[in-house]
Design an enzyme around this catalytic site. Sequence first.
Site, PDB file in Angstrom:
ATOM      1  N   PHE A 242      35.615  44.367  60.943  1.00 13.18           N
ATOM      2  CA  PHE A 242      34.584  44.982  60.251  1.00 13.18           C
ATOM      3  C   PHE A 242      33.179  44.725  60.595  1.00 13.18           C
ATOM      4  CE2 PHE A 242      38.104  45.137  56.746  1.00 13.18           C
ATOM      5  CZ  PHE A 242      38.534  46.591  57.405  1.00 13.18           C
TER       6      PHE A 242
ATOM      7  N   LEU B 235      54.659  38.412  36.844  1.00  8.04           N
ATOM      8  CA  LEU B 235      55.027  38.877  38.183  1.00  8.04           C
ATOM      9  C   LEU B 235      54.700  40.239  38.489  1.00  8.04           C
ATOM     10  CD1 LEU B 235      58.746  37.543  37.482  1.00  8.04           C
ATOM     11  CD2 LEU B 235      56.655  36.591  38.316  1.00  8.04           C
TER      12      LEU B 235
ATOM     13  N   LYS C  58      34.758  38.666  36.962  1.00  7.11           N
ATOM     14  CA  LYS C  58      34.483  37.268  37.090  1.00  7.11           C
ATOM     15  C   LYS C  58      33.287  36.900  36.417  1.00  7.11           C
ATOM     16  CE  LYS C  58      38.595  36.129  39.215  1.00  7.11           C
ATOM     17  NZ  LYS C  58      39.882  35.803  38.257  1.00  7.11           N
TER      18      LYS C  58
ATOM     19  N   TYR D 165      49.847  33.311  44.568  1.00  7.93           N
ATOM     20  CA  TYR D 165      49.536  32.436  45.826  1.00  7.93           C
ATOM     21  C   TYR D 165      49.077  31.214  45.423  1.00  7.93           C
ATOM     22  CZ  TYR D 165      46.928  31.546  50.075  1.00  7.93           C
ATOM     23  OH  TYR D 165      46.336  30.956  51.189  1.00  7.93           O
TER      24      TYR D 165
ATOM     25  N   TYR E 278      36.026  43.924  40.052  1.00  5.17           N
ATOM     26  CA  TYR E 278      36.549  42.776  40.121  1.00  5.17           C
ATOM     27  C   TYR E 278      35.592  41.371  40.214  1.00  5.17           C
ATOM     28  CZ  TYR E 278      38.295  38.739  42.246  1.00  5.17           C
ATOM     29  OH  TYR E 278      38.698  37.288  42.586  1.00  5.17           O
TER      30      TYR E 278
ATOM     31  N   SER F 276      35.162  32.920  41.423  1.00  9.25           N
ATOM     32  CA  SER F 276      35.082  33.366  42.950  1.00  9.25           C
ATOM     33  C   SER F 276      33.579  33.164  43.438  1.00  9.25           C
ATOM     34  CB  SER F 276      35.439  34.647  43.003  1.00  9.25           C
ATOM     35  OG  SER F 276      35.023  35.325  44.392  1.00  9.25           O
TER      36      SER F 276
ATOM     37  N   LEU G 263      41.354  39.112  55.236  1.00  5.05           N
ATOM     38  CA  LEU G 263      41.291  38.953  56.917  1.00  5.05           C
ATOM     39  C   LEU G 263      42.586  38.264  57.291  1.00  5.05           C
ATOM     40  CD1 LEU G 263      39.919  39.263  59.721  1.00  5.05           C
ATOM     41  CD2 LEU G 263      38.932  37.030  59.220  1.00  5.05           C
TER      42      LEU G 263
HETATM   43  P1  NAD Z   1      47.809  36.157  43.025  1.00  9.84           P
HETATM   44  O1  NAD Z   1      47.849  37.739  42.509  1.00  9.84           O
HETATM   45  O2  NAD Z   1      48.782  35.712  44.063  1.00  9.84           O
HETATM   46  O3  NAD Z   1      48.184  35.338  41.685  1.00  9.84           O
HETATM   47  C1  NAD Z   1      47.562  36.049  40.356  1.00  9.84           C
HETATM   48  C2  NAD Z   1      49.006  35.879  39.616  1.00  9.84           C
HETATM   49  O4  NAD Z   1      48.597  36.202  38.231  1.00  9.84           O
HETATM   50  C3  NAD Z   1      50.023  36.613  39.838  1.00  9.84           C
HETATM   51  O5  NAD Z   1      51.462  35.925  39.985  1.00  9.84           O
HETATM   52  C4  NAD Z   1      50.433  37.983  38.919  1.00  9.84           C
HETATM   53  O6  NAD Z   1      51.644  38.116  38.733  1.00  9.84           O
HETATM   54  C5  NAD Z   1      49.706  37.182  37.629  1.00  9.84           C
HETATM   55  N1  NAD Z   1      49.154  37.940  36.670  1.00  9.84           N
HETATM   56  C6  NAD Z   1      48.168  39.334  37.036  1.00  9.84           C
HETATM   57  N2  NAD Z   1      47.787  39.687  35.783  1.00  9.84           N
HETATM   58  C7  NAD Z   1      48.476  38.914  34.832  1.00  9.84           C
HETATM   59  C8  NAD Z   1      48.459  39.033  33.400  1.00  9.84           C
HETATM   60  N3  NAD Z   1      47.964  39.786  32.704  1.00  9.84           N
HETATM   61  N4  NAD Z   1      49.317  38.039  32.724  1.00  9.84           N
HETATM   62  C9  NAD Z   1      50.205  37.122  33.182  1.00  9.84           C
HETATM   63  N5  NAD Z   1      50.236  37.124  34.605  1.00  9.84           N
HETATM   64  C10 NAD Z   1      49.539  38.151  35.334  1.00  9.84           C
HETATM   65  O7  NAD Z   1      46.298  35.753  43.120  1.00  9.84           O
HETATM   66  P2  NAD Z   1      45.651  34.438  43.794  1.00  9.84           P
HETATM   67  O8  NAD Z   1      45.182  34.614  45.049  1.00  9.84           O
HETATM   68  O9  NAD Z   1      46.653  33.465  43.583  1.00  9.84           O
HETATM   69  O10 NAD Z   1      44.422  34.133  42.826  1.00  9.84           O
HETATM   70  C11 NAD Z   1      44.601  33.641  41.723  1.00  9.84           C
HETATM   71  C12 NAD Z   1      43.306  33.646  40.594  1.00  9.84           C
HETATM   72  O11 NAD Z   1      42.296  33.115  41.763  1.00  9.84           O
HETATM   73  C13 NAD Z   1      43.034  35.052  40.514  1.00  9.84           C
HETATM   74  O12 NAD Z   1      42.412  35.095  38.966  1.00  9.84           O
HETATM   75  C14 NAD Z   1      41.959  35.390  41.448  1.00  9.84           C
HETATM   76  O13 NAD Z   1      41.023  36.342  40.897  1.00  9.84           O
HETATM   77  C15 NAD Z   1      41.120  34.059  41.476  1.00  9.84           C
HETATM   78  N6  NAD Z   1      40.506  34.225  43.111  1.00  9.84           N
HETATM   79  C16 NAD Z   1      41.383  34.383  44.130  1.00  9.84           C
HETATM   80  C17 NAD Z   1      40.613  34.486  45.497  1.00  9.84           C
HETATM   81  C18 NAD Z   1      41.546  34.582  46.593  1.00  9.84           C
HETATM   82  O14 NAD Z   1      40.977  34.835  47.655  1.00  9.84           O
HETATM   83  N7  NAD Z   1      42.959  34.581  46.728  1.00  9.84           N
HETATM   84  C19 NAD Z   1      39.269  34.190  45.438  1.00  9.84           C
HETATM   85  C20 NAD Z   1      38.686  33.913  44.488  1.00  9.84           C
HETATM   86  C21 NAD Z   1      39.195  33.937  43.360  1.00  9.84           C
HETATM   87  C1  UD1 Z   2      36.974  39.364  49.582  1.00  4.03           C
HETATM   88  C2  UD1 Z   2      36.362  40.079  48.188  1.00  4.03           C
HETATM   89  C3  UD1 Z   2      35.705  39.035  47.406  1.00  4.03           C
HETATM   90  C4  UD1 Z   2      36.953  38.128  46.994  1.00  4.03           C
HETATM   91  C5  UD1 Z   2      37.381  37.275  48.600  1.00  4.03           C
HETATM   92  C6  UD1 Z   2      38.522  36.489  48.446  1.00  4.03           C
HETATM   93  C7  UD1 Z   2      35.471  42.167  49.297  1.00  4.03           C
HETATM   94  C8  UD1 Z   2      34.394  43.009  49.693  1.00  4.03           C
HETATM   95  N1  UD1 Z   2      35.239  40.902  48.981  1.00  4.03           N
HETATM   96  O1  UD1 Z   2      36.042  38.851  50.252  1.00  4.03           O
HETATM   97  O2  UD1 Z   2      35.502  39.799  46.215  1.00  4.03           O
HETATM   98  O3  UD1 Z   2      36.412  37.204  46.377  1.00  4.03           O
HETATM   99  O4  UD1 Z   2      37.834  38.332  49.331  1.00  4.03           O
HETATM  100  O5  UD1 Z   2      39.805  36.783  48.039  1.00  4.03           O
HETATM  101  O6  UD1 Z   2      36.850  42.662  49.613  1.00  4.03           O
HETATM  102  N2  UD1 Z   2      37.411  41.495  57.841  1.00  4.03           N
HETATM  103  C9  UD1 Z   2      37.616  42.071  58.969  1.00  4.03           C
HETATM  104  N3  UD1 Z   2      38.949  43.038  58.909  1.00  4.03           N
HETATM  105  C10 UD1 Z   2      39.994  42.969  58.008  1.00  4.03           C
HETATM  106  C11 UD1 Z   2      39.626  42.008  56.642  1.00  4.03           C
HETATM  107  C12 UD1 Z   2      38.205  41.761  56.787  1.00  4.03           C
HETATM  108  O7  UD1 Z   2      37.093  42.094  59.858  1.00  4.03           O
HETATM  109  O8  UD1 Z   2      40.959  43.630  58.100  1.00  4.03           O
HETATM  110  C13 UD1 Z   2      36.118  40.610  57.637  1.00  4.03           C
HETATM  111  C14 UD1 Z   2      35.448  40.861  56.508  1.00  4.03           C
HETATM  112  O9  UD1 Z   2      34.395  41.688  57.067  1.00  4.03           O
HETATM  113  C15 UD1 Z   2      34.674  39.591  56.096  1.00  4.03           C
HETATM  114  C16 UD1 Z   2      35.817  38.624  56.647  1.00  4.03           C
HETATM  115  O10 UD1 Z   2      36.883  39.323  57.403  1.00  4.03           O
HETATM  116  O11 UD1 Z   2      33.747  39.328  57.133  1.00  4.03           O
HETATM  117  C17 UD1 Z   2      36.375  38.004  55.360  1.00  4.03           C
HETATM  118  O12 UD1 Z   2      37.152  39.133  54.553  1.00  4.03           O
HETATM  119  P1  UD1 Z   2      37.980  38.994  53.352  1.00  4.03           P
HETATM  120  O13 UD1 Z   2      39.396  38.003  53.645  1.00  4.03           O
HETATM  121  O14 UD1 Z   2      38.463  40.417  52.729  1.00  4.03           O
HETATM  122  O15 UD1 Z   2      37.273  38.208  52.469  1.00  4.03           O
HETATM  123  P2  UD1 Z   2      35.732  38.464  51.652  1.00  4.03           P
HETATM  124  O16 UD1 Z   2      35.109  39.718  52.220  1.00  4.03           O
HETATM  125  O17 UD1 Z   2      35.129  37.206  51.869  1.00  4.03           O
END
Ligand code: NAD
Ligand code: UD1
Length: 339
Positions: free
Chosen positions: A218, A33, A153, A11, A149, A124, A200
């Site tokens: 929630f 993938l 990090k 993503y 998770y 994160s 969410l």
């Molecule tokens: P995502 O799952 O869409 O992307 C992660 C990608 O890494 C995927 O394409 C997956 O196939 C690949 N992958 C996983 N394990 C692998 C491995 N061992 N070797 C090679 N490829 C691998 O997730 P995203 O939302 O794009 O997140 C990207 C990064 O950002 C992650 O490290 C995630 O923890 C971090 N992050 C995401 C969020 C969020 O809310 N999306 C928030 C904070 C941090």
């Molecule tokens: C979650 C992860 C966090 C991660 C972040 C970004 C948890 C406990 N934490 O954070 O580790 O870094 O995503 O990927 O999962 N909510 C609802 N209904 C839903 C889903 C969420 O009410 O179906 C609420 C949650 O209670 C929160 C807000 O929406 O208040 C955001 O939730 P979410 O998108 O899961 O992100 P985080 O909880 O911030």
Amino acid sequence: MTLLITGGAGYIGSHTVLEFLSTGQDVLVLDNLSNSSQESLARVAALTGRTPAFVQGDVRDRALLDQLFSRHAISSVVHFAGLKAVGESVRKPLQYYDNNVTGTLVLCQAMAAAGVYHLVFSSSATVYGDPADMPITESCPTGRPTNPYGQSKLMVEQVLQDLAAADPRWSIALLRYFNPVGAHASGRIGEDPHGIPNNLLPYISQVAVGRLPQVSVFGNDYPTPDGTGVRDYIHVVDLALGHLAALNYLQQHTGLQTWNLGTGTGYSVLDMIHAFEAACGHPIPYAVAPRRPGDIAACWADPGKAARDLGWRAQRNLAQMMADAWRWQSGNPDGYAGG
Ligand code: NAD
Ligand code: UD1
């Protein structure tokens, strides 16, 4: 020179690949993938007119990494590859520590062997735990993440801090993302979670498009203005652009730096539902449910350090986040599987 982007089919990765390609940067994507599809990169190529090199493989595969570093003139790495589902990490801790911690260790070892020392790491806001003060600055203490998770990090952050302290050749950016949402304005790439979404925004989008019946809110008894949880949602394109700014900084500085990537504004769950209704033009059914274990009441960034050091600020507002999320979801109701 080539930029290696691990997890670049995912993503945030696909949006970041697009922005780097648009500046003329050559990009090599390594992705196993496990949580994505190569279709995202095909669409990035169609949008930019430039095709990123792609290798399907695992970031824990040292022999493969050595081969990539010897075959390509890689100067820097943006490291997204990892697993990110909080609930799954509680059930499968070894998989999470192995992918996220071992994966980063193997990558750094291969980088050092190849003489590549510029690294941008996806951290994160979860590393802050349940913060005492808002907004959150980078100097706020890290907390105790309640799940593997978040712990993974924080562990990687500590490893990278030790690495930068031990060897002055490293230039490392720890980017602490707040809550990435939305999609590219074209509607061609976006978030495509497998199964029922945990987060969410993808949940709301799938309700809006009719794939799920209603949103569970929630908890509505938090100490927030409307009782529902408050977060700092950031447009994924703004987040992607933060990586360009961070890499630019690393090319001029050594050592390790930490930056919050957020907007500085918090929105509640109900704010999000209502903003999405405005974008999609119809009501989103929802019902209040119990609090989700491990959730905090509120969390938003002070993004000032990134603005001062990097000249980067999020530009896109909530209405744009929702309009872009809806364009992606309505145009691709089954995500990339729809072709
Ligand atoms: P995502 O799952 O869409 O992307 C992660 C990608 O890494 C995927 O394409 C997956 O196939 C690949 N992958 C996983 N394990 C692998 C491995 N061992 N070797 C090679 N490829 C691998 O997730 P995203 O939302 O794009 O997140 C990207 C990064 O950002 C992650 O490290 C995630 O923890 C971090 N992050 C995401 C969020 C969020 O809310 N999306 C928030 C904070 C941090
Ligand atoms: C979650 C992860 C966090 C991660 C972040 C970004 C948890 C406990 N934490 O954070 O580790 O870094 O995503 O990927 O999962 N909510 C609802 N209904 C839903 C889903 C969420 O009410 O179906 C609420 C949650 O209670 C929160 C807000 O929406 O208040 C955001 O939730 P979410 O998108 O899961 O992100 P985080 O909880 O911030």
